[in-house]
Scaffold this motif. Structure first.
Motif, PDB file in Angstrom:
ATOM      1  N   ASN A   5      14.286   4.982  11.854  1.00  0.00           N
ATOM      2  CA  ASN A   5      13.909   4.847  10.445  1.00  0.00           C
ATOM      3  C   ASN A   5      12.826   5.839  10.044  1.00  0.00           C
ATOM      4  OD1 ASN A   5      15.548   2.724   9.241  1.00  0.00           O
ATOM      5  ND2 ASN A   5      14.643   1.423  10.789  1.00  0.00           N
ATOM      6  N   TYR A   6      11.888   6.105  10.939  1.00  0.00           N
ATOM      7  CA  TYR A   6      10.836   7.069  10.629  1.00  0.00           C
ATOM      8  C   TYR A   6      11.432   8.474  10.473  1.00  0.00           C
ATOM      9  CZ  TYR A   6       6.325   9.297  10.397  1.00  0.00           C
ATOM     10  OH  TYR A   6       5.251  10.026   9.959  1.00  0.00           O
ATOM     11  N   ASN A   7      12.360   8.818  11.343  1.00  0.00           N
ATOM     12  CA  ASN A   7      13.012  10.127  11.234  1.00  0.00           C
ATOM     13  C   ASN A   7      13.803  10.240   9.937  1.00  0.00           C
ATOM     14  OD1 ASN A   7      11.931  11.108  13.617  1.00  0.00           O
ATOM     15  ND2 ASN A   7      13.642  10.402  14.852  1.00  0.00           N
ATOM     16  N   GLY A  20      12.344  13.171   2.517  1.00  0.00           N
ATOM     17  CA  GLY A  20      11.270  13.540   1.614  1.00  0.00           C
ATOM     18  C   GLY A  20       9.928  12.881   1.804  1.00  0.00           C
ATOM     19  N   ASN A  21       9.700  12.221   2.929  1.00  0.00           N
ATOM     20  CA  ASN A  21       8.404  11.589   3.174  1.00  0.00           C
ATOM     21  C   ASN A  21       8.017  10.671   2.025  1.00  0.00           C
ATOM     22  OD1 ASN A  21       8.033  12.767   5.703  1.00  0.00           O
ATOM     23  ND2 ASN A  21       7.148  14.593   4.822  1.00  0.00           N
ATOM     24  N   LEU A  22       6.741  10.660   1.660  1.00  0.00           N
ATOM     25  CA  LEU A  22       6.273   9.787   0.585  1.00  0.00           C
ATOM     26  C   LEU A  22       6.419  10.441  -0.785  1.00  0.00           C
ATOM     27  CD1 LEU A  22       3.102   8.288   2.293  1.00  0.00           C
ATOM     28  CD2 LEU A  22       5.167   7.053   1.660  1.00  0.00           C
ATOM     29  N   ASN A  26      13.149   3.786   1.111  1.00  0.00           N
ATOM     30  CA  ASN A  26      12.675   2.624   1.852  1.00  0.00           C
ATOM     31  C   ASN A  26      12.637   2.836   3.359  1.00  0.00           C
ATOM     32  OD1 ASN A  26      12.094   0.924  -0.314  1.00  0.00           O
ATOM     33  ND2 ASN A  26      14.254   0.369  -0.538  1.00  0.00           N
ATOM     34  N   HIS A  27      12.897   4.033   3.824  1.00  0.00           N
ATOM     35  CA  HIS A  27      12.946   4.255   5.269  1.00  0.00           C
ATOM     36  C   HIS A  27      11.603   3.998   5.951  1.00  0.00           C
ATOM     37  CE1 HIS A  27      17.035   5.528   4.985  1.00  0.00           C
ATOM     38  NE2 HIS A  27      16.729   6.511   4.165  1.00  0.00           N
ATOM     39  N   LEU A  85       0.826  -1.206   0.000  1.00  0.00           N
ATOM     40  CA  LEU A  85       0.000   0.000   0.000  1.00  0.00           C
ATOM     41  C   LEU A  85       0.866   1.263   0.000  1.00  0.00           C
ATOM     42  CD1 LEU A  85      -2.752   1.421   0.185  1.00  0.00           C
ATOM     43  CD2 LEU A  85      -2.628   1.107   2.674  1.00  0.00           C
ATOM     44  N   LEU A  86       1.889   1.289   0.837  1.00  0.00           N
ATOM     45  CA  LEU A  86       2.782   2.455   0.881  1.00  0.00           C
ATOM     46  C   LEU A  86       3.479   2.666  -0.463  1.00  0.00           C
ATOM     47  CD1 LEU A  86       4.228   1.984   4.458  1.00  0.00           C
ATOM     48  CD2 LEU A  86       2.800   3.892   3.692  1.00  0.00           C
ATOM     49  N   LYS A  87       3.843   1.580  -1.115  1.00  0.00           N
ATOM     50  CA  LYS A  87       4.466   1.697  -2.447  1.00  0.00           C
ATOM     51  C   LYS A  87       3.470   2.251  -3.466  1.00  0.00           C
ATOM     52  CE  LYS A  87       8.040  -1.754  -1.768  1.00  0.00           C
ATOM     53  NZ  LYS A  87       8.596  -3.053  -2.149  1.00  0.00           N
ATOM     54  N   LYS A  88       2.193   1.840  -3.369  1.00  0.00           N
ATOM     55  CA  LYS A  88       1.158   2.391  -4.256  1.00  0.00           C
ATOM     56  C   LYS A  88       1.012   3.892  -4.023  1.00  0.00           C
ATOM     57  CE  LYS A  88      -1.563  -1.845  -4.321  1.00  0.00           C
ATOM     58  NZ  LYS A  88      -2.778  -2.499  -3.781  1.00  0.00           N
TER      59      LYS A  88
END
Length: 194
Positions: free
Chosen positions: A147-149, A155-157, A162-163, A84-87
């Motif tokens: 990893n979230y940071n 650049g977020n999404l 892959n972070h 889903l995140l990749k979409k």
């Protein structure tokens, strides 16, 4: 009055010598309490919508259910969320999806999908409550935050990195099954596509 009492009880348990299992349980309870408090504040700040309180309190579950109905998700699993995140990164979710979501709700829920509201609850476990030791870089919570940071820094999404996937993969499957650990991803998806 009940919430401050729960925090005091959690602090008392945390100050005792505990094994890893108990610490994880207290960390889960504290994380849930923190996210509930923050989310309840959002709901109250958002203002009254007659007859819609149940929608507001369950907004993440409602979004997730629509993602399932529209086949953007096939199941609630880490792998499906990775897909889903990749979409989302590739702009494969149609903007009409969120218009349909808003129409089903009868209001615009944008303010109920805050950026970083739930991430701050991880810091709460390390900094304020000191339930988790920030010098222990082996905990899944610590690795998730790092990893979230990185994801935010790169650049977020908006860019393919892959972070965020790395952050998601740090969450144990048993934890990921709880909506409170998926909310941060649903917030990101809503904010990116809406």
């Amino acid at each position: 009055m009940k919430k401050p009492l729960q925090i005091i009880i959690l602090l008392l348990f945390a100050s005792c010598g505990l094994n890893t299992s108990n610490v994880n349980s207290i960390a889960d309870d504290s994380f849930k309490l923190c996210s509930d408090i923050r989310y309840n504040k959002l709901i109250m700040d958002y203002g009254p919508i007659e007859g819609k309180m149940i929608y507001k309190k369950n907004i993440h579950s409602l979004l997730e259910n629509l993602l399932l109905r529209k086949k953007y998700l096939t199941e609630i699993s880490k792998q499906d969320y990775v897909n889903l995140l990749k979409k989302v990164q590739r702009n494969k979710i149609k903007p009409e999806f969120f218009e349909e979501f808003k129409n089903e709700l009868g209001f615009n829920p944008t303010n109920l999908f805050p950026r970083n509201s739930f991430l701050s609850c991880y810091g709460y476990l390390f900094e304020q409550l000191k339930i988790l030791d920030k010098s222990d870089k082996t905990t899944w919570q610590y690795k998730f935050c790092i990893n979230y940071n990185k994801f935010e820094a790169y650049g977020n999404l908006n860019l393919e990195n892959n972070h965020i996937i790395d952050a998601l993969n740090e969450i144990p499957q048993s934890k990921f099954e709880k909506i409170m650990y998926r909310k941060i991803f649903l917030d990101l998806i809503f904010m990116k596509v809406d």
